[in-house]
Each structure stands twice: as C-alpha cells, then as structure tokens.
Enzyme design. Structure first.
Site, PDB file in Angstrom:
ATOM      1  N   GLN A 125      27.995 -16.159 -21.484  1.00 36.74           N
ATOM      2  CA  GLN A 125      27.904 -17.546 -21.916  1.00 36.74           C
ATOM      3  C   GLN A 125      29.278 -18.032 -22.361  1.00 36.74           C
ATOM      4  O   GLN A 125      29.794 -17.580 -23.380  1.00 36.74           O
ATOM      5  CB  GLN A 125      26.925 -17.641 -23.087  1.00 36.74           C
ATOM      6  CG  GLN A 125      26.755 -19.038 -23.657  1.00 36.74           C
ATOM      7  CD  GLN A 125      25.915 -19.023 -24.948  1.00 36.74           C
ATOM      8  OE1 GLN A 125      26.205 -18.298 -25.887  1.00 36.74           O
ATOM      9  NE2 GLN A 125      24.851 -19.804 -24.967  1.00 36.74           N
ATOM     10  N   TYR A 127      30.753 -20.764 -23.889  1.00 35.76           N
ATOM     11  CA  TYR A 127      30.654 -22.013 -24.657  1.00 35.76           C
ATOM     12  C   TYR A 127      31.787 -22.118 -25.677  1.00 35.76           C
ATOM     13  O   TYR A 127      32.619 -22.995 -25.610  1.00 35.76           O
ATOM     14  CB  TYR A 127      29.322 -22.087 -25.423  1.00 35.76           C
ATOM     15  CG  TYR A 127      28.081 -22.366 -24.595  1.00 35.76           C
ATOM     16  CD1 TYR A 127      28.103 -22.421 -23.205  1.00 35.76           C
ATOM     17  CD2 TYR A 127      26.857 -22.568 -25.236  1.00 35.76           C
ATOM     18  CE1 TYR A 127      26.948 -22.669 -22.473  1.00 35.76           C
ATOM     19  CE2 TYR A 127      25.702 -22.823 -24.515  1.00 35.76           C
ATOM     20  CZ  TYR A 127      25.749 -22.872 -23.132  1.00 35.76           C
ATOM     21  OH  TYR A 127      24.599 -23.109 -22.442  1.00 35.76           O
ATOM     22  N   SER A 128      31.769 -21.178 -26.660  1.00 38.62           N
ATOM     23  CA  SER A 128      32.687 -21.304 -27.801  1.00 38.62           C
ATOM     24  C   SER A 128      34.141 -21.193 -27.360  1.00 38.62           C
ATOM     25  O   SER A 128      34.475 -20.497 -26.395  1.00 38.62           O
ATOM     26  CB  SER A 128      32.410 -20.209 -28.820  1.00 38.62           C
ATOM     27  OG  SER A 128      31.076 -20.249 -29.221  1.00 38.62           O
ATOM     28  N   SER A 160      30.221 -12.912 -25.234  1.00 37.30           N
ATOM     29  CA  SER A 160      29.548 -11.610 -25.259  1.00 37.30           C
ATOM     30  C   SER A 160      29.346 -11.092 -23.848  1.00 37.30           C
ATOM     31  O   SER A 160      28.883 -11.829 -22.969  1.00 37.30           O
ATOM     32  CB  SER A 160      28.175 -11.704 -25.923  1.00 37.30           C
ATOM     33  OG  SER A 160      28.294 -12.182 -27.237  1.00 37.30           O
ATOM     34  N   GLU A 243      17.486 -20.047 -27.070  1.00 40.97           N
ATOM     35  CA  GLU A 243      18.170 -19.033 -27.854  1.00 40.97           C
ATOM     36  C   GLU A 243      17.681 -19.051 -29.292  1.00 40.97           C
ATOM     37  O   GLU A 243      17.403 -18.023 -29.887  1.00 40.97           O
ATOM     38  CB  GLU A 243      19.679 -19.282 -27.808  1.00 40.97           C
ATOM     39  CG  GLU A 243      20.482 -18.126 -28.358  1.00 40.97           C
ATOM     40  CD  GLU A 243      21.978 -18.359 -28.204  1.00 40.97           C
ATOM     41  OE1 GLU A 243      22.735 -17.440 -28.462  1.00 40.97           O
ATOM     42  OE2 GLU A 243      22.378 -19.485 -27.835  1.00 40.97           O
TER      43      GLU A 243
HETATM   44  C1  LIG Z   1      27.918 -11.680 -32.368  1.00 40.79           C
HETATM   45  C2  LIG Z   1      28.302 -12.980 -31.781  1.00 40.79           C
HETATM   46  C3  LIG Z   1      28.112 -13.219 -30.442  1.00 40.79           C
HETATM   47  C4  LIG Z   1      28.499 -14.436 -29.881  1.00 40.79           C
HETATM   48  N1  LIG Z   1      28.326 -14.624 -28.538  1.00 40.79           N
HETATM   49  C5  LIG Z   1      28.767 -15.779 -27.981  1.00 40.79           C
HETATM   50  C6  LIG Z   1      28.725 -15.961 -26.573  1.00 40.79           C
HETATM   51  O1  LIG Z   1      28.269 -15.091 -25.828  1.00 40.79           O
HETATM   52  N2  LIG Z   1      29.177 -17.102 -26.044  1.00 40.79           N
HETATM   53  C7  LIG Z   1      29.687 -18.089 -26.824  1.00 40.79           C
HETATM   54  O2  LIG Z   1      30.067 -19.113 -26.287  1.00 40.79           O
HETATM   55  N3  LIG Z   1      29.756 -17.953 -28.174  1.00 40.79           N
HETATM   56  C8  LIG Z   1      29.326 -16.813 -28.756  1.00 40.79           C
HETATM   57  N4  LIG Z   1      29.420 -16.646 -30.113  1.00 40.79           N
HETATM   58  C9  LIG Z   1      30.050 -17.698 -30.882  1.00 40.79           C
HETATM   59  C10 LIG Z   1      29.164 -18.407 -31.875  1.00 40.79           C
HETATM   60  O3  LIG Z   1      28.313 -19.309 -31.251  1.00 40.79           O
HETATM   61  C11 LIG Z   1      30.090 -19.044 -32.902  1.00 40.79           C
HETATM   62  O4  LIG Z   1      30.667 -17.999 -33.639  1.00 40.79           O
HETATM   63  C12 LIG Z   1      29.366 -19.980 -33.833  1.00 40.79           C
HETATM   64  O5  LIG Z   1      28.925 -21.115 -33.155  1.00 40.79           O
HETATM   65  C13 LIG Z   1      30.288 -20.406 -34.999  1.00 40.79           C
HETATM   66  O6  LIG Z   1      31.517 -20.869 -34.568  1.00 40.79           O
HETATM   67  P1  LIG Z   1      32.896 -20.267 -35.144  1.00 40.79           P
HETATM   68  O7  LIG Z   1      32.806 -18.805 -35.061  1.00 40.79           O
HETATM   69  O8  LIG Z   1      33.988 -20.967 -34.514  1.00 40.79           O
HETATM   70  O9  LIG Z   1      32.858 -20.633 -36.699  1.00 40.79           O
HETATM   71  P2  LIG Z   1      33.281 -22.038 -37.361  1.00 40.79           P
HETATM   72  O10 LIG Z   1      32.556 -23.136 -36.682  1.00 40.79           O
HETATM   73  O11 LIG Z   1      34.744 -22.124 -37.449  1.00 40.79           O
HETATM   74  O12 LIG Z   1      32.662 -21.839 -38.802  1.00 40.79           O
HETATM   75  C14 LIG Z   1      33.345 -21.181 -39.888  1.00 40.79           C
HETATM   76  C15 LIG Z   1      32.548 -21.420 -41.155  1.00 40.79           C
HETATM   77  O13 LIG Z   1      32.519 -22.841 -41.425  1.00 40.79           O
HETATM   78  C16 LIG Z   1      31.193 -23.277 -41.539  1.00 40.79           C
HETATM   79  N5  LIG Z   1      31.052 -24.636 -40.984  1.00 40.79           N
HETATM   80  C17 LIG Z   1      31.534 -25.124 -39.820  1.00 40.79           C
HETATM   81  N6  LIG Z   1      31.157 -26.392 -39.644  1.00 40.79           N
HETATM   82  C18 LIG Z   1      30.410 -26.726 -40.728  1.00 40.79           C
HETATM   83  C19 LIG Z   1      29.741 -27.902 -41.147  1.00 40.79           C
HETATM   84  N7  LIG Z   1      29.708 -29.017 -40.421  1.00 40.79           N
HETATM   85  N8  LIG Z   1      29.066 -27.844 -42.309  1.00 40.79           N
HETATM   86  C20 LIG Z   1      29.056 -26.733 -43.065  1.00 40.79           C
HETATM   87  N9  LIG Z   1      29.680 -25.603 -42.733  1.00 40.79           N
HETATM   88  C21 LIG Z   1      30.353 -25.606 -41.574  1.00 40.79           C
HETATM   89  C22 LIG Z   1      30.379 -22.288 -40.746  1.00 40.79           C
HETATM   90  O14 LIG Z   1      29.030 -22.280 -41.177  1.00 40.79           O
HETATM   91  C23 LIG Z   1      31.105 -20.990 -41.025  1.00 40.79           C
HETATM   92  O15 LIG Z   1      30.636 -20.463 -42.245  1.00 40.79           O
HETATM   93  C24 LIG Z   1      29.057 -15.438 -30.695  1.00 40.79           C
HETATM   94  C25 LIG Z   1      29.237 -15.204 -32.057  1.00 40.79           C
HETATM   95  C26 LIG Z   1      28.869 -13.997 -32.600  1.00 40.79           C
HETATM   96  C27 LIG Z   1      29.093 -13.778 -34.065  1.00 40.79           C
END
Ligand SMILES: Cc1cc2nc3c(=O)[nH]c(=O)nc-3n(C[C@H](O)[C@H](O)[C@H](O)COP(=O)(O)OP(=O)(O)OC[C@H]3O[C@@H](n4cnc5c(N)ncnc54)[C@H](O)[C@@H]3O)c2cc1C
Ligand SMILES: Cc1cc2nc3c(=O)[nH]c(=O)nc-3n(C[C@H](O)[C@H](O)[C@H](O)COP(=O)(O)OP(=O)(O)OC[C@H]3O[C@@H](n4cnc5c(N)ncnc54)[C@H](O)[C@@H]3O)c2cc1C
Lengths: 397, 361
Positions: A125, A127-128, A160, A243
């Site tokens: 996937q 996305y991120s 992932s 999901e």
């Molecule tokens: C084990 C694992 C597998 C994953 N697999 C995939 C994958 O296969 N494909 C893919 O595309 N992505 C994947 N991800 C990514 C995942 O979707 C993102 O980690 C998630 O959406 C959070 O984004 P970030 O890590 O950039 O954190 P950030 O968005 O930077 O967040 C950091 C902190 O800020 C807080 N925060 C951010 N915005 C707000 C808000 N508006 N209000 C309050 N708090 C906020 C968050 O809650 C968090 O505590 C995976 C993540 C993990 C941990």
C-alpha cells in the site's frame, strides 16, 4: 434480543467445526508471515477456498468460492477459526480486493483478483509519505500522463511488505491545480519497473516490516488507474473502511485473551500460578470485562449491518478501543512473566517464542497505523458527537 | 441472530424516559431531596401508573412478567433521571428473592402488593458480601438479632428481606417492635440506605433459601445488574451534558469543544461507555435466556460500569470547568449517584474477585 442462529446458520457452523476438526493439522502454525506465502500457506488457502471458508463471496470467475454475501456466515467463519486457534484464510488482500471488486474494470478484476486470493500475488500500500501521514490528502508524489503511461516521481514511506510485493496500489497527485482531496488518483502497477527503489526500514521489533519506496520517472500503464482521474481519495476511502474494520476485531482480542489466561495458569512464582496472585488476577479481570464489552459491541454492530442500518458510535470506537485493549493484554502477559517476559529472539527460557513482546510492539504500530488514536478521537468527537472542527491554522497568524 | 432492543423495548424505555423527563426534572429532585425525601410520592405514583413496578413479576401475581433486559432499561432510565424511587430493592431484588426462595404462600402474599406499589420492600444482603461495622445477623428460633447495614431502599420500606449469617433470607415487618431503623446519610441524596438493628424480631423464613445459597446469590446478581444499568444511564447523561456544554461555552474566542483537549475528553468518555451498553444488555438478557452465564457477567457489569462511571463522572465535571463543581449546575447529583452505585453490593475489586471465582479461576 435473540441470540440464536437460524437452522441454516447452525448447520453452517457445525459443518465448519467438523471441517476444522478434520483438517486443522494441515493449517500452517502461527501468524501469517509478511511477504510471500509459503507453499503450505497456499495449499491451506486453496483448501479453504474449495470449501468456502476463504474468499467465500468472491465470484468463481475471479477464483473465489462464489457464495452470495451473508454477514452471519462471515461472522461464524471468523468466530470458529478464532475459537479453534486455526489460521484463517483470506480474501486476497483485504485492502485492495474489495476496491477492485467495487470499482475496478473487468480487465483488472480478471487479471488481478485470482492470483491475489490464491496468495501468488502480493500487494503493498503506497499511501503515506514523509510529509503526509495523518494528513494523507496532502500527499505530493506526482504522476503525469505521457502518452500511454503515467510517469511517477516522489517518495512513499512505511510501505509494509514492499520488499516482497509484486504489486502496489498507490495514491498519487495527478491534478496539481485541484483542491487537495480532488487532485489524487489511485494507481495500481507491478513493482518490478525501472525507477522503483525499495529500501527496507527496520522497525522496533528488529524486523524490516516496512520500507521507503522511491519513484524516479517510473513509467506505469495508463489503464492501471482505478476510478477516474482525481477520484483517488474516494477510492482509497473505500479501502480504509475495510482496513478499519479489521483493526480491533473482537474475535482476535478474545483469542488473545484466552492465551493470556492459559499463560497465567501455567506461569508460577514459587509454585503459585499468576492467576491466583491477587494483583495480577485483578488486572486480568479488568481486561476480561473490557474484552467482553467489545465482543458484545461487535454483536451489536453485526445486527445493525444485518438490518442495513449504519451502526454509528459502536462502530466508530472499534479501532481505538480494540487496538488499545490488545496492547494491554500483551502488557499483562509480559508483566505476568516478569523477567522471563523480556526474553527475546533465541533466548533460552523464552515463552511462546517471544510472541508477547512482539505483539506488544506490533500492537503499538497498529495503534499508530491506519489512523492514529488521536485521529480516531477527532473523528469520534466530530462525526459521532458533533463537536466542531478545529479552526484552520492561518499562515502568519 | 439479533442483538438489539425490540420495538416494544424501545417503546417501554421511551415511555419511562418520557414520563421522567416531564415529571422528574432536576428541580423536582432537588426540592424533594432538600426535604430528605428519597421516595418522591408523585414520581413513585407516576411510575406505578406506568404499570412497571411488577416488571419481572409473573402475570398471575399481578405483574407484567417481562424480562430482565426490560427491567434494566427501566433502571437505566431511572439512572438518567436520578429518580428518587426505591426501584432496585423493592421491584427487582425483593421479587427475585421471593421468586427463588419464597413459598407459594409468600409469593402470593407479597408479589401482587409489590407490583401494585402498595408495599415497598427493602433488601439487606450487605453482610453476605462485605461485612463492616456489624457482627452480622443471627437467626434463632425464627427470630432475628443483629445489625444489617446499607439495606437497599430500607428507609422507605414497609417490609424487609434480610439475609442472615447463613445466607438464608427472611421477611420482616420493617415497623415491627424490636426493629430500629436509621437512614445513613450518603453522598447520594436521591436514594436511601438504612442501618437496621434487630432485637429478637419475628421473621418469616424464605424456605427455599435455607439450605441453598442460590436464591441469595440470584438476588445479589439481579441487584448488581440493575445498579450497572442505573450507572449506564447516569453516565450517559453526564456525557450528553458535557458535549452540549462544550458546544456552547466559549473561551479564547472559540467554543471549547473545538479544543482537542476537550474534544478528546468527550471522545474518550463516549468510547468507554458505548460498549458498556452492550455488556448491560447482554448480561440482563442472560438472566432469562442463558442463566449459566449470569453470575460472572453480573459481576463484570457491576464492576466495569463502576470504573467507567467514575471516570466519566470526573471527566464530565472537568469539561464544565468551575461550573461543574457547583451546586447550581447540579451535575454532582449524577456524580454522586454513580458514586453510591460503585460501592453498593460490592465494590469493583470484590466483585471482580467473584467474577474470577465464578469461572473457576
Ligand atoms: C506498523 C505500521 C505499518 C504501516 N503500513 C503502512 C503501509 O503499508 N502503507 C502506508 O501507506 N502507510 C503505512 N503506515 C503508515 C501509517 O498509516 C501512518 O504511520 C499513520 O497514518 C500516521 O502518520 P505518521 O506516521 O506520519 O504520523 P503523523 O501524522 O506525523 O503523527 C504524529 C503524531 O501527531 C499526531 N497528530 C497528527 N495529526 C493530528 C491531528 N490533526 N490531531 C491530533 N493529533 C495529530 C498523531 O496522532 C501522532 O501521535 C504504517 C504505519 C505503521 C506504524
Ligand atoms: C474550587 C474553586 C475555587 C475557585 N476560586 C476562585 C477564586 O477564589 N477566585 C477566582 O477569581 N476564581 C476562582 N475559581 C475559578 C477558576 O480559576 C476557574 O474555574 C478556572 O480558571 C477555569 O475557568 P472556567 O471555570 O471558566 O472554565 P473554562 O475556562 O470555561 O473551561 C471549561 C473547560 O474547557 C477547557 N479549556 C478552556 N480553554 C481551553 C484551552 N485553551 N485549551 C484546552 N482546554 C481548554 C478547560 O480545561 C475546562 O475543561 C475557582 C474555581 C474552583 C473550582
């Protein structure tokens, strides 16, 4: 309130129980590994599809069992596999197959679904991005149409399984001038193309579960789009819905709780099982109450779906509550083991092959992935309780 | 498979809630409790007129003979309205004791009177759960002596059901000579618990409870389920009030509900309480349909709603800022209702231990 199942569903359940009794020894042990399915796993999946216990509602022509969708049957399947602790099958990739079925072209469905559900074709996937996590719609990886091909440039992260994947479903910006949610398209393509570079990222568990994925002038066919140009956000939300459904599944929580009870009966301090030591015992009981609330909450959601109603609040809270609860179950297991609970990798004395520590870490990943706990709370507050959104942050304000 | 309320159940709850909304407002409760009243005559008459006092009493004995889930929906509505009425002791625990331990004659004598509201029963079983400040209740030669504490609905009772040290239960006239009753002041002014001292008082044994603890345990289970439902209703109101206040109150030129700190408090309350509703429904449903599951679940419902109820009572108050702390707003009536519920019939730690024992752990 009528918790009895119809005659037909009872028969369905007892046939499944019979099947599980007969065949459980040919099921692969432990959790499914990330990446390529083993031959054993593929054979198990084939057997399950043949009997209608995997890919049950996917049409025959796409390699599924082809039964009419019946939510209670799906529920019974999930419940019985969990109860008997046998590895369930899958419907291919739960994130992408439903999207292809719902929104893909006939050609896409014919080519992609069958190998996916058999376990031959592995997806990742995309996305991120480094700059776009919770605020996914701000993503900036772009694709430009050049003749019959999209040309992709940018970077994805946390992808992932990308290192094992044959295919990627990916969100890219194709309409740079449109508002952010309307400028995104959903592309699918093979991972073996020039210009794709996958760099594994080691997670806290010590394994490389996810990756950074770089695209440099990567050319993918024009018809690898699902939905129309600029509709990618809506296509992706169709998958996110699926999901969110699986993250926090109460059947998994219940089966994990059962393992915890077993552990606390077996582990002892000076000969006393942990389950008999009041402080640990009380924590166990607290978790049991929460596990039960989520189990019955799940039955309530199921009933809403059966009646074709929107479940509302009970549905909104599942990811938040379920993932947190799983994490706390793992935490108690570790505490109950004490020093033994921190043994890892190949240590002597290790219990359950280190599964509890790994779960404790992976569960934290699931609290973050797929919409963080804080984002869940925003959604519950705003969409379920009707609290106002935060005012937009103004540049320079 | 249907895990939901029936149309009739929704109507039942709506009618009770509707009545209470119109007739048991916070002002009414305030006025009553200011005079020390824990059985508000008008409200009691009103719910009596709804015909629900005999909710679990068989039809041939003057009741409506519905299930425990129906009863729990009523208890929830009463908790919402912080209604000062002796429902749980008189309409649920006493009938359960009589139905499971009483002779035919005892049932015929008392159940119709409970259903009609003519007689109010108090129930004293605390000594069988966690005895404090008393040496318990002794029975000899058909007479009771000793002290029962925290008798549920005991202050307003005409009759009492009292468990003695062996777990056998007895019917006692609350106004008989040798009975000394005193209301114990608690934080919660909407309900009354009594201390009742017996000095060689004539008692009418429930014969089925003499050599079998099951009638007593069923009575306690029933009380616990209803208390859990009461807390569910009370906690739900506190969330609704907090959310409404957060949508209205402005600070820093914004409604406070737009601050994430406040929004997340509300989201946490809602996501903790919503699954509790399913636990209460399921637990109440087992009494009639899967009784072998009831004991463990009644304990869990009681303990878990106590934990979640306490947490919501605290957070909802905080959302209201200084206002939450005032008598003016009255939120504290719900806070205290939940506070009493938590300790009655076993505090969470004790009850969780029972839940473990009920599973053979
Ligand atoms: C084990 C694992 C597998 C994953 N697999 C995939 C994958 O296969 N494909 C893919 O595309 N992505 C994947 N991800 C990514 C995942 O979707 C993102 O980690 C998630 O959406 C959070 O984004 P970030 O890590 O950039 O954190 P950030 O968005 O930077 O967040 C950091 C902190 O800020 C807080 N925060 C951010 N915005 C707000 C808000 N508006 N209000 C309050 N708090 C906020 C968050 O809650 C968090 O505590 C995976 C993540 C993990 C941990
Ligand atoms: C026991 C007690 C004694 C007091 N004594 C005095 C006294 O002697 N003299 C005096 O002048 N005052 C006194 N106060 C008032 C006290 O200082 C205020 O109650 C307090 O400052 C909070 O203001 P508020 O009650 O208006 O709540 P609000 O400011 O309306 O807050 C309501 C809720 O919104 C939250 N909130 C508000 N703004 C934000 C934000 N920016 N970000 C996140 N959350 C926010 C708050 O945390 C709270 O949960 C007293 C209060 C109490 C409870």
């Amino acid at each position: 309130m009528d918790l009895a199942y119809s005659e037909r569903h009872q028969v369905f359940r007892s046939e499944l129980q019979q099947f599980l009794k007969e065949h459980k020894d040919s099921a692969p042990k432990g959790r499914a590994s990330i990446g390529k399915a083993s031959d054993e796993a593929k054979q198990w999946q084939q057997l399950l599809i043949k009997h209608g216990y995997a890919a049950r509602n996917i049409p025959k022509k796409y390699g599924g069992y082809g039964a009419e969708f019946d939510i209670l049957e799906s529920h019974i399947i999930a419940e019985e596999f969990s109860k008997s602790n046998v590895r369930p099958g899958h419907s291919g990739d739960e994130r992408v197959v439903p999207v292809l079925l719902e929104l893909g072209t006939e050609k896409q469905r014919e080519e992609l679904i069958a190998p996916t559900i058999s376990g031959e074709m592995i997806w990742c996937q995309g996305y991120s991005e480094p700059g776009s996590g919770s605020d996914l719609a701000s993503l900036s990886t772009k694709a430009v149409l050049d003749g019959d091909e999209w040309v992709i440039n940018g970077q994805k992260i946390w992808t992932s399984g990308a290192q094992h994947a044959d295919m990627c479903f990916c969100l890219v910006r194709t309409e740079p001038d449109a508002p952010k949610h309307q400028g995104i398209s959903y592309l699918i393509f093979t991972m073996d193309r020039p210009g794709i570079e996958v760099r594994p990222l080691v997670t806290m568990t010590g394994e490389a579960i996810f990756n950074e994925t770089f695209f440099t002038d990567t050319r993918v066919p024009k018809d690898g789009i699902v939905g129309k140009r600029g509709e990618g956000w809506f296509v992706a939300n169709a998958t996110l819905k699926h999901e969110r459904g699986s993250l926090g599944d109460p059947n998994q929580t219940e089966s994990r709780f059962r393992s915890l009870v077993e552990l606390m009966k077996n582990e002892t301090i000076d000969g006393t099982p942990l389950i008999k030591i009041p402080a640990y015992r009380d924590r166990l009981m607290r978790l049991q109450a929460r596990m039960l609330t989520m189990k019955y909450n799940g039955m309530r959601i199921l009933t809403a779906y059966l009646k074709k109603e929107e479940p509302g609040l009970p549905r909104w809270i599942v990811k938040l509550q379920g993932c947190e609860l799983n994490h706390q179950i793992a935490a108690l297991a570790i505490d109950a083991m004490g020093e033994l609970g921190v043994l890892y990798e190949d240590s002597p004395y290790i219990r359950d092959a280190g599964m509890w520590q790994k779960s404790y870490m992976l569960d934290l990943g699931l609290i973050i992935g797929g919409g963080t706990a804080q984002i869940q709370k925003n959604m519950i507050g705003e969409r379920a309780l009707g609290l106002p959104k935060e005012p937009k942050y103004k540049q320079g304000a | 498979m249907e895990f939901a309320l029936s149309e009739e159940q929704v109507m039942l709850q709506d009618s009770v809630s509707g009545y209470l909304k119109g007739n048991c407002s916070l002002d009414v409760v305030r006025q009553g409790v200011a005079g020390g009243i824990t059985k508000q005559a008008d409200v009691w008459q009103g719910i009596c007129d709804l015909g629900i006092l005999g909710i679990i009493i068989p039809g041939e004995l003057g009741g409506v003979e519905l299930g425990f889930l129906d009863a729990a929906l009523i208890a929830e509505a009463l908790g919402r309205a912080i209604a000062p009425v002796p429902f749980i002791g008189s309409c649920i625990m006493a009938p359960v004791a009589l139905l499971n331990g009483g002779s035919e004659q005892q049932k015929e004598t008392w159940l119709p009177k409970i259903a009609s509201g003519e007689v109010v029963f108090g129930v004293g079983v605390t000594e069988q759960i966690a005895r404090r400040e008393t040496d318990g209740i002794q029975c000899s030669g058909g007479k009771l002596s000793g002290k029962a504490m925290f008798v549920v609905d005991g202050v307003d009772a005409d009759m009492l059901i009292i468990a003695d040290d062996s777990g056998a239960m007895h019917i006692v006239d609350a106004n008989a000579s040798g009975v000394t009753r005193r209301a114990l002041q608690t934080i919660d002014k909407t309900r009354a618990v009594a201390e009742v001292v017996f000095d060689s008082v004539e008692a009418d044994l429930l014969p089925g409870s003499q050599n079998d603890k099951e009638p007593l345990l069923k009575t306690i289970d029933a009380g616990r389920i209803m208390i859990a439902a009461d807390s569910l209703g009370a906690a739900q109101v506190m969330i609704e009030q907090a959310v409404a206040y957060a949508q209205e109150r402005k600070q820093f030129d914004r409604v406070i509900g737009s601050f994430q700190a406040v929004k997340h408090m509300c989201a946490e309350m809602a996501s903790d309480l919503e699954p509790c509703r399913s636990l209460v429904w399921y637990t109440a449903h087992t009494v009639n349909d899967m009784p072998e599951e009831t004991r463990m679940l009644a304990c869990h419902a009681k303990a878990h709603l106590s934990e979640v109820g306490r947490s919501i009572a605290k957070i909802a108050t905080e959302v209201h800022g200084g206002m939450g702390f005032t008598d003016l707003l009255g939120l504290h009536y719900w806070f205290k209702r939940v506070g009493l519920n938590r300790q009655l019939l076993g505090s969470p730690e004790l009850v969780r231990e029972e839940a473990a024992l009920a599973q053979g752990w």
